[in-house]
Enzyme design. Structure first.
Site, mmCIF file in Angstrom:
data_model
loop_
_atom_site.group_PDB
_atom_site.id
_atom_site.type_symbol
_atom_site.label_atom_id
_atom_site.label_comp_id
_atom_site.label_asym_id
_atom_site.label_seq_id
_atom_site.Cartn_x
_atom_site.Cartn_y
_atom_site.Cartn_z
ATOM 1 C CE LYS A 37 8.928 18.263 -13.800
ATOM 2 N NZ LYS A 37 9.751 18.411 -12.697
ATOM 3 C CE1 TYR A 265 -11.187 -4.957 2.090
ATOM 4 C CE2 TYR A 265 -11.305 -3.000 0.293
ATOM 5 C CZ TYR A 265 -11.201 -3.795 0.337
ATOM 6 O OH TYR A 265 -11.705 -4.890 -0.420
#
Length: 371
Positions: A37, A265
């Site tokens: 899956k 950042y």
């Protein structure tokens, strides 16, 4: 400077190796449903399934019908189990047409499927999902008999097995797994009392396969172990597994920074003395977990180097101080091996506070794959 794009390399020979390890852990005659899956956990639904089909896998487990249809369109003939079942009449029509095996967990879906099977005069194989303690999809284990009575009234359905899912088989304490095994046995006894002798009963996921022999029953469902990952980062595998996925990204700049320079950042990292860094062309937009900022590692020239500063959308910065000869265009490995060095999915997951399942799905889906 020849800078290559980000790449995910999938080693199908490693997939085969891991599948054969599953076979070594189960008794002869125990069936194997490989869970493919979510695009085979990011490794590629069709190439992975075709490889496992050649290895003689007994069934393939997908989450939704569109995955099953992709496999059939790709020429895969192995039985396909739809783990999340179906809900609508058009899905039932596709199930009957393509000989798929849906999981049942409610009477409405059973009736829709039965109506379509009768209309086409074709039996449909199904499995019944039993909730033994996961608290997710399924029929309460105590209600197994009454639900079987309900679906026995529907013509066209051939119940081949009961299925359930282990919630805690990767934990050190086996207590709740034993409870789930007992409840699954109770459900099987109720089915037997209804005159059903089922041949595809399955409970074991990867953790069950590796750590709890009593969960094996008629069929097992390996998922993460096929891809070289562990059920949880600190789980110890009884067999050697090989990583199937490798994530490579090029360095696009090498820089020398002075002492106490903030990086990326938020200024979450400052250099401690003169520092050389490599800016690499991959970030969270390419599947790297941002939560691995200032915690993760990468491989450059077969040396494990730290990720410094916050991981950006498409850039990550690595401290390569003391590492000689690094140039733009050199490859960085965030996942997998480089020479003798290795970063496993579980190692990366541990640094990010997640699990390898998420790592594989995120990286595999965001990048060009090579096999």
């Amino acid at each position: 400077m020849n800078v290559r794009s980000n790449r995910v390399k999938i080693d199908l020979s490693a997939l085969v190796h891991n599948f054969r390890q599953v076979k070594m852990l189960v008794d002869h005659g125990t069936k194997i449903m490989a869970v493919v899956k979510s695009d085979a956990y990011g490794h590629g639904l069709l190439p992975v399934s075709q490889t496992l089909e050649k290895e003689g896998v007994d069934a393939l487990g997908v989450a939704h019908i569109h995955e099953a249809l992709r496999l059939r369109k790709g020429g895969v003939k192995t039985p396909i189990v739809i783990l999340s079942g179906i809900q609508k009449s058009d899905e039932a029509s596709q199930v009957v047409e393509h000989d798929l095996i849906p999981i049942l967990f409610d009477a409405v879906a059973a009736e829709i499927l039965a109506r379509e099977s009768v209309r086409r005069d074709k039996k449909v194989r199904v499995q019944l999902k039993i909730d033994t303690g996961m608290g997710r999809l399924g029929i309460p284990y105590r209600d197994t008999a009454s639900f079987i009575e309900t679906i026995k009234r529907f013509k066209g359905l051939a119940l081949e097995g009961l299925t359930s899912h282990l919630s805690s088989a990767d934990e050190p304490s086996p207590g709740f797994t034993k409870v789930q095994i007992e409840r699954f046995h109770e459900a099987l006894e109720q089915a037997a009392a209804q005159g059903l002798h089922l041949s595809h009963n399955n409970l074991a996921n990867s953790a069950g396969i590796m750590a709890h022999k009593a969960t094996h029953f008629d069929m097992v469902r390996p998922g993460i172990m096929l891809y070289g990952g562990l059920p949880s980062p600190d789980f110890v595998s009884p067999v050697p597994l090989r990583p199937v996925m490798q994530f490579l990204s090029p360095i696009i700049q090498v820089r020398d920074l002075p002492d106490q320079t903030p990086i990326s950042y938020g200024k979450t990292y400052y250099t401690n003395g003169p520092c050389r860094v490599a800016i690499v062309a991959a970030g969270y937009g390419d599947g790297l977990p941002r939560s691995a900022s200032n915690k993760g590692n990468a491989l450059i020239h077969e040396v494990k180097v730290p990720v410094v500063g916050r991981i950006c959308m498409n850039l990550t910065i690595c401290d390569i101080t003391g590492l000689k000869g690094v140039e733009p265009g050199d490859e960085t490995v965030f996942l997998g091996g480089q020479g003798e060095a290795l970063i496993t999915g579980d190692e990366l997951a541990r640094s990010a506070g997640t699990i390898s399942y998420e790592i594989f799905c995120s990286i595999g889906r965001q990048n060009i794959r090579e096999y």
